[in-house]
Design an enzyme around this catalytic site. Structure first.
Site, mmCIF file in Angstrom:
data_model
loop_
_atom_site.group_PDB
_atom_site.id
_atom_site.type_symbol
_atom_site.label_atom_id
_atom_site.label_comp_id
_atom_site.label_asym_id
_atom_site.label_seq_id
_atom_site.Cartn_x
_atom_site.Cartn_y
_atom_site.Cartn_z
ATOM 1 N N ARG A 13 1.034 -1.521 0.267
ATOM 2 C CA ARG A 13 -0.586 -0.068 -0.164
ATOM 3 C C ARG A 13 0.852 0.967 -0.042
ATOM 4 N NH1 ARG A 13 -5.381 -0.418 4.409
ATOM 5 N NH2 ARG A 13 -3.159 -0.418 5.680
ATOM 6 N N LYS A 50 2.011 -19.212 7.005
ATOM 7 C CA LYS A 50 1.212 -19.447 8.239
ATOM 8 C C LYS A 50 1.269 -17.704 9.136
ATOM 9 C CE LYS A 50 3.369 -20.423 11.954
ATOM 10 N NZ LYS A 50 4.558 -19.926 12.739
ATOM 11 N N HIS A 76 7.966 -23.086 6.704
ATOM 12 C CA HIS A 76 9.628 -23.421 6.614
ATOM 13 C C HIS A 76 10.356 -24.430 7.166
ATOM 14 C CE1 HIS A 76 10.031 -21.238 10.474
ATOM 15 N NE2 HIS A 76 11.229 -21.149 10.419
ATOM 16 N N LYS A 133 13.907 -26.840 5.730
ATOM 17 C CA LYS A 133 15.486 -26.746 6.678
ATOM 18 C C LYS A 133 16.443 -28.338 5.844
ATOM 19 C CE LYS A 133 14.321 -24.176 10.047
ATOM 20 N NZ LYS A 133 15.063 -23.660 10.739
ATOM 21 N N GLU A 178 14.299 -23.127 21.878
ATOM 22 C CA GLU A 178 14.150 -21.108 21.155
ATOM 23 C C GLU A 178 14.995 -20.630 22.791
ATOM 24 O OE1 GLU A 178 12.573 -19.661 18.069
ATOM 25 O OE2 GLU A 178 11.009 -20.657 19.072
ATOM 26 N N ASP A 202 1.732 -21.375 17.200
ATOM 27 C CA ASP A 202 3.076 -21.260 16.798
ATOM 28 C C ASP A 202 3.636 -22.083 15.751
ATOM 29 O OD1 ASP A 202 4.138 -18.996 15.372
ATOM 30 O OD2 ASP A 202 5.701 -19.106 18.004
ATOM 31 N N HIS A 210 4.731 -26.792 12.777
ATOM 32 C CA HIS A 210 6.926 -27.478 12.755
ATOM 33 C C HIS A 210 7.087 -28.554 13.307
ATOM 34 C CE1 HIS A 210 7.071 -23.439 10.816
ATOM 35 N NE2 HIS A 210 7.332 -22.546 12.644
ATOM 36 N N LYS A 220 10.009 -21.464 24.126
ATOM 37 C CA LYS A 220 10.930 -20.084 24.069
ATOM 38 C C LYS A 220 11.918 -19.121 25.240
ATOM 39 C CE LYS A 220 8.255 -18.111 20.588
ATOM 40 N NZ LYS A 220 9.147 -18.592 18.957
HETATM 41 C C1 BG6 Z 1 7.880 -19.309 13.485
HETATM 42 C C2 BG6 Z 1 7.446 -19.457 15.024
HETATM 43 O O1 BG6 Z 1 7.145 -19.714 12.266
HETATM 44 O O2 BG6 Z 1 9.168 -20.430 13.592
HETATM 45 C C3 BG6 Z 1 8.075 -18.255 15.397
HETATM 46 O O3 BG6 Z 1 6.639 -18.009 14.276
HETATM 47 C C4 BG6 Z 1 9.323 -19.096 15.816
HETATM 48 O O4 BG6 Z 1 7.726 -18.068 16.949
HETATM 49 C C5 BG6 Z 1 10.383 -20.158 14.072
HETATM 50 O O5 BG6 Z 1 10.598 -18.369 16.578
HETATM 51 C C6 BG6 Z 1 11.483 -20.716 14.483
HETATM 52 O O6 BG6 Z 1 12.107 -20.962 13.365
HETATM 53 P P1 BG6 Z 1 14.060 -21.206 13.484
HETATM 54 O O7 BG6 Z 1 13.812 -21.489 11.778
HETATM 55 O O8 BG6 Z 1 14.219 -19.937 14.078
HETATM 56 O O9 BG6 Z 1 14.047 -22.415 14.049
#
Ligand code: BG6
Length: 505
Positions: A72, A169, A199, A203, A237, A256, A261, A352
């Site tokens: 936009r 996502k 994603h 990997k 993480e 999330d 994942h 986290k």
């Molecule tokens: C994302 C989540 O899809 O993946 C995040 O929304 C998360 O919360 C991230 O931190 C982790 O991805 P990666 O590639 O760093 O393991």
């Protein structure tokens, strides 16, 4: 005492140079026009644009490729190119490129101001698109705009047979919203034109799960309840939710991370061998795993939320919600109800602000049925660990005799294959998840993307768990920042006579 299984010296028919050549082999893709909706947003700046530049430098993108930013914000192509240059400087620091390469890449970029909910800019966008080349529309925007964008593209006649749409996502927040999104996209795109990104599937090591399982005779015969005691999947993480508390507080770790994942990792580990490495054959098998998941009893799930540490605020402070009951950690015991896995638990956990950033899958095999070495030798198990990040690689714990005199004492040693060691500096050239996935979109290969029915099945399994928490008004257990998660998560395995693997890099 790692036994190095790393390079050609160890084997006559295993040559590191061949592997490096394979990894760095770049197969150019066909000419394409790629429109990035949300082209000025965070994901585009951090991942998509630097990723495309890397592929350009690797020689994978045709010289006449076009990348069109669409958003936009009012700006012209020169302004957008300057923004792209800045994003590459900030987020593509590792890219080794000559100035001419950057100029060449920027010359492929243009911009149109469009509004998903208005009519402005669409004819201009249409004028920039070519016939007879792949046309990819990347919806790097919130899911609330997917339907509007699809509608506008249709209204202005921009969807051709060679068009593809890429969506990010979160794909919905429950089954009903995922179904609604699928229906909105299906109005104007066929399923074979829709690329739902997870994603994790891009990997390198995640794809290696399939290579390890289905490219080796060694593991598959043992890959079942008869030989496997249990499987642990950990995605830990160190980051908190600072900066994205607004989104995260409405999602939580279950939506999330687990629904997408971790579920994908579970599918790749648990699925039956597909008949071939083809998009529908692979996705059919993954879907069967999701459908075979037993509902999870709430005693088998632990939710956690991180507390403040001396240097870092708590989850509630990050989320700016002092009474938040959203989980930043989940651990659970899951069963795949089929012949292969009956009775073998899968323990999943993600969180986290944990002790270390590490993602791994550990396949813990059963002990030998009888020890010929007597009780003193102790019980030993083989553990196959697939490290997804960091230090990507595979380790197989093997029991051997402890060297030296003094009888038959046994010790576990790792047969360790670190990808960085095996591939040397060329390991750095392995494309990152987004690069690979975008090139797959252009190539028209959906194997590493989620199909609509897969996403819906994953939500159908997740929904009752989340609804149960809401109904019971469950509050997550607090855990210390920098720890391994709440103590209750330890109990989840302890009750079964097992223990989590350490969270460490
Ligand atoms: C994302 C989540 O899809 O993946 C995040 O929304 C998360 O919360 C991230 O931190 C982790 O991805 P990666 O590639 O760093 O393991």
């Amino acid at each position: 005492m790692p036994l190095a299984l790393t390079n050609a010296e160890n084997s006559a028919d295993f040559d590191t140079k061949d592997i490096i050549a394979m990894v760095s082999r770049v197969i150019p893709v066909d000419p394409f026009d790629l429109v990035i909706f949300g082209g000025t947003g965070d994901l585009a700046r951090r991942k998509i644009l630097p990723g495309l530049f890397r592929r350009w430098c690797a020689g994978q993108m045709p010289s006449d490729a076009r990348i069109i930013g669409a958003a936009r914000s009012r700006m012209d192509a020169a302004g957008y190119r300057a923004a792209v240059k800045e994003a590459i400087a900030q987020f593509g620091k590792d890219i080794r490129a000559e100035a001419e390469q950057l100029d060449g890449f920027l010359s492929r970029i243009s911009y149109v101001t469009t509004d998903a909910r208005g009519e402005g800019g669409w004819p201009e966008l249409g004028a920039q698109l070519r016939d007879g080349v792949v046309r990819a529309f990347y919806f790097s925007v919130g899911p609330g705009l997917f339907g509007d964008l699809a509608e506008r593209l249709h209204q202005f006649g921009l969807i051709t047979d060679a068009s593809r749409v890429v969506v990010e996502k979160p794909f919905g927040r429950d089954l009903a919203s995922a179904k609604a999104l699928n229906a909105e996209l299906a109005k104007h795109f066929r399923e074979d034109q829709i690329y739902r990104i997870d994603h994790y599937l891009g990997k390198e090591t995640v794809q290696n799960l399939m290579a390890v399982r289905f490219g080796n005779m060694l593991f598959e015969p043992l890959w079942n309840a008869q030989y496997v005691d249990h499987i642990q999947i950990t995605v830990a993480e160190t980051v908190g939710v600072d900066g994205r508390g607004g989104y995260y507080d409405k999602s939580g770790a279950m939506r999330d991370m687990v629904q997408n994942h971790l579920m994908q990792l579970l599918c790749l580990i648990a699925m039956e061998p597909p008949s071939k490495f083809d998009p529908d054959a692979v996705r059919d098998e993954k879907l069967k795993v999701i459908r075979a998941l037993e509902p999870v009893d709430y005693h088998q799930i632990v939710r956690g939320q991180y507390d403040a540490s001396s240097e870092q605020p708590s989850y509630r402070e990050h989320a700016e919600n002092p009474r938040s009951t959203t989980e930043s950690y989940v651990a659970m015991k899951v069963h795949v109800s089929n012949w292969r896995w009956a009775g073998t638990p899968f323990y999943l956990r993600t969180g986290k602000r944990l002790r270390a950033r590490t993602s791994e899958i550990a396949v813990v095999f059963k002990e030998t049925p009888h020890s010929i070495f007597g009780d003193e030798a102790g019980g030993h198990r083989n553990i196959l660990t697939i490290r997804l990040q960091p230090n990507e690689g595979i380790t197989l714990g093997v029991t051997i005799k402890e060297p030296g005199p003094g009888g038959m004492r046994l010790v576990d040693v790792p047969l360790d294959m670190s990808f960085a060691e095996a591939l040397g500096p060329d390991a750095e050239d392995v494309p990152d998840a987004y690069e690979r996935l975008i090139m797959d979109v252009i190539r028209g290969n959906q194997t590493l993307f989620m199909r609509g029915d897969e996403v819906e099945a994953a939500w159908a399994w997740t929904d009752p768990i989340i609804q149960g928490w809401e109904k019971r008004g469950e509050v997550p257990k607090p855990y210390d920042s920098g720890s391994a998660g709440p103590d209750d998560a330890l109990m989840l395995l302890h009750r079964d006579g097992r223990r989590w693997r350490d969270i460490r890099t």
